[in-house]
Design an enzyme around this catalytic site. Structure first.
Site, PDB file in Angstrom:
ATOM      1  N   HIS A  56       0.829  -1.211   0.000  1.00  0.00           N
ATOM      2  CA  HIS A  56       0.000   0.000   0.000  1.00  0.00           C
ATOM      3  C   HIS A  56       0.863   1.261   0.000  1.00  0.00           C
ATOM      4  O   HIS A  56       2.073   1.221   0.244  1.00  0.00           O
ATOM      5  CB  HIS A  56      -0.967   0.010   1.192  1.00  0.00           C
ATOM      6  CG  HIS A  56      -0.306   0.048   2.543  1.00  0.00           C
ATOM      7  ND1 HIS A  56       0.184   1.210   3.102  1.00  0.00           N
ATOM      8  CD2 HIS A  56      -0.078  -0.931   3.459  1.00  0.00           C
ATOM      9  CE1 HIS A  56       0.679   0.951   4.299  1.00  0.00           C
ATOM     10  NE2 HIS A  56       0.543  -0.350   4.533  1.00  0.00           N
ATOM     11  N   CYS A  69       2.745  -4.751   7.014  1.00  0.00           N
ATOM     12  CA  CYS A  69       2.459  -4.571   5.595  1.00  0.00           C
ATOM     13  C   CYS A  69       3.652  -3.920   4.899  1.00  0.00           C
ATOM     14  O   CYS A  69       4.599  -3.461   5.533  1.00  0.00           O
ATOM     15  CB  CYS A  69       1.208  -3.724   5.410  1.00  0.00           C
ATOM     16  SG  CYS A  69      -0.335  -4.617   5.705  1.00  0.00           S
TER      17      CYS A  69
END
Length: 615
Positions: free
Chosen positions: A512, A531
């Site tokens: 992301h 992440c």
């Protein structure tokens, strides 16, 4: 001592529950089985299958006799089973069959004091060839296949593997006995079994890795390669292609081959005395004069980072040319390439060639954990290298810097499939982050949620909750997650930024954007909660949607600016591999090293040098 039977042959001695019974002979030419003697039942009755003789064993010849039990125990202990008791006149097929049957009964296949590791494939291999030897001809003479196998086993070190794991010393000793004719049947059987086991074990390690990655990291998820090694060995013997077929089991990727060359060079450097050390001290930079500069020059020349120049071989002057070489070395080691030799650079310079060779061996092992085909087009995340690459037909076509998980929230290694991306995403705050990170901030300032564009929801009703109506003082993290959840609106403050790339997985990890883009300028970038934050993600989104009409950069930017979440499916699912490379070799042969961010190399090395498990 032998017990006469109606067939005129000796009953073989089984290594199962103290029972004396026959060894079933298999006639390879007729493809049939015949009993060469009777069967001794667990009750002590002896039944001759050929002549119908029924005889009760007496104490004069039976397992009950103490000296017989002792003799059988010694035979089992020395890995020969009852082979020597059968007699040297038994042919190799019968002797091999007896050893295999004894191993099946005991659960351990032993030869020459060694335990075979291919416990499943080894008996299948010999059963399928009617127990005939694989490596010894009838004279007896060792076959050329055995000599070829021995060469390959000795060369296992080229793959970062230890030849001792494949019975090499024992095979050499047995080969001398067999060639001299001194070892008898037992030595020939031992050699045949160990050679077959060595082929299968090395083949397994080349194909799937010496270490099962799930024993190192239970979170590891990848499609590992498999094979029926009894079939692989049978084909290699039939075709006379022992070396070729074993080498074909190793990873086919060119990057694995480049690492093989790297470990060879590093071992050669270590064997010749290693690299010179650079003494610690004040930082070294352009313009300074220091006796340590001469040591620095020697060190950089030894690793090929500084070209030889007789005019400055012993110079203590730190000039611009030396600064360029230092920056090159720093770049190869994931350090800030500023050309200044500080403590971190000195530490990297003083890692020994032997240690670097071990680091490469660990990464060769990681290659063996992966499938042959990573995908014609795929995404690779190198966690230790802090980057995201798009690979097409073996070539890297895009590289993005990345931020990965902190030490206490490590990014896992696994493979997945990217199926869609989300523009202007909401951030549904994970429970751990909500309880550990956000709850203290909310308690300290009830205006925190509004300032961050976050909404509090009731878990039971899914309705928004006014933070001022909640009793926060005594609320624990588990209470919070049981009663509430957090969601952050799209926008410039959103933790996921403008886009997230989804490859559904049990870790809830994805790629992301981030509003904290300044972190991409750091050399070491372990700041996330697991992440993978990706630099310039909208360019990556444009690339991935390039084959879909209407999805150009202008439309992507417009959706993001509109602040309304929109999911877009990829026309073709894309493999994604989150990997952990601390060493690799570039196409020009330059070896890259990275810090073992999570201490995973040490665990792999410890497992690689432990006793290998049976399979």
């Amino acid at each position: 001592m032998r017990q006469s039977t109606g067939s005129g042959r000796s009953p073989a001695i089984s290594e199962s529950s103290g029972v004396i019974r026959s060894a079933t002979r298999v006639d390879a030419r007729r493809g049939s089985s015949q009993s060469s003697a009777g069967i001794v039942c667990a009750t002590g009755s002896y039944h001759d299958n050929k002549d119908g003789l029924n005889m009760q064993l007496r104490s004069g010849f039976g397992i009950r006799t103490g000296w017989w039990r002792a003799l059988l125990s010694v035979a089992l202990l020395w890995g020969g089973g009852a082979l020597d008791l059968v007699g040297q006149d038994e042919d190799l097929a019968s002797a091999i069959q007896l050893r295999i049957e004894s191993g099946r009964a005991s659960g351990t296949y032993a030869a020459a004091g060694q335990t075979a590791r291919a416990r499943q494939a080894l008996p299948r291999f010999y059963e399928e060839r009617a127990f005939h030897p694989a490596w010894i001809s009838e004279r007896p003479v060792l076959s050329s296949a055995f000599d070829e196998l021995r060469t390959v086993l000795e060369g296992a070190s080229n793959h970062g593997l230890d030849p001792a794991d494949y019975h090499l010393t024992q095979l050499d000793s047995l080969a001398r006995l067999v060639r001299s004719g001194e070892g008898g049947t037992r030595a020939r059987v031992d050699l045949d079994l160990l050679a077959s086991d060595a082929f299968m074990t090395l083949g397994s390690h080349l194909l799937m890795g010496r270490v099962n990655p799930t024993t190192i990291d239970p979170e590891w998820l990848a499609n590992r390669r498999t094979a029926e090694f009894e079939t692989v060995l049978a084909k290699a013997l039939e075709m006379g292609s022992i070396r070729r077929d074993l080498e074909a089991l190793a990873p086919p990727q060119p990057r694995y081959g480049r690492l093989l060359n790297a470990v060879e060079r590093l071992r050669a450097a270590a064997a010749s005395g290693g690299w010179p050390r650079v003494p610690e001290g004040d930082k070294l930079e352009t313009g300074v004069r220091d006796p340590r500069v001469a040591a620095l020059r020697r060190r950089l020349r030894a690793s090929g980072d500084l070209a030889a120049d007789p005019t400055d071989a012993g110079s203590d002057h730190f000039d611009a040319r030396l600064a360029e070489s230092v920056a090159r070395f720093q770049g190869r080691h994931g350090l800030e390439p500023d050309g200044v030799v500080g403590p971190a650079t000195v530490a990297a310079l003083n890692v020994t060639a032997a240690d670097r060779a071990r680091q490469v061996q660990v990464n060769l092992e990681r290659w063996r954990w992966l499938p042959n085909d990573l995908g014609t087009r795929h995404i690779e995340v190198n966690i230790a290298g802090f980057d995201v690459k798009v690979v097409e037909n073996g070539r890297t076509v895009r590289t993005h810097r990345a931020v990965v998980g902190r030490q206490y929230r490590q990014t896992p290694m696994f493979s997945g499939t990217m199926t869609y991306l989300v523009l202007a995403p909401y951030w549904h705050v994970p429970p751990t982050i909500a309880a550990v990170d956000k709850l203290p901030l909310i308690k300290a300032d009830l205006g925190y949620l509004a300032a961050q564009g976050m909404t509090l929801f009731d878990q039971a009703t899914n309705a928004p909750v006014n933070p001022t109506a909640v009793q926060w003082e005594d609320m624990s993290g588990s209470d919070f997650n049981r009663r509430y959840r957090l969601r952050q609106d799209p926008g410039p403050r959103n933790a996921l930024g403008a886009v997230k790339f989804m490859f559904p997985n049990r870790h809830n990890v994805y790629l992301h954007d981030t509003p904290s883009r300044e972190l991409f300028g750091r050399a070491s970038r372990a700041f996330s909660s697991g992440c993978v934050r990706t630099e310039d993600p909208l360019a990556l989104a444009e690339y991935l949607l390039g084959d879909q009409p209407g999805w150009n950069r202008s439309r992507i930017d417009a959706v993001v600016a509109g602040g309304v979440e929109q999911s877009v499916r990829l026309s073709t699912p894309l493999p994604v591999h989150l990997l952990y490379w601390t060493a690799w070799a570039d196409e020009d042969g330059a070896i890259q090293f990275r810090e073992d961010l999570y201490g995973r190399d040490a665990k792999v090395w410890a497992a690689m040098t432990a006793q290998p498990p049976a399979s």
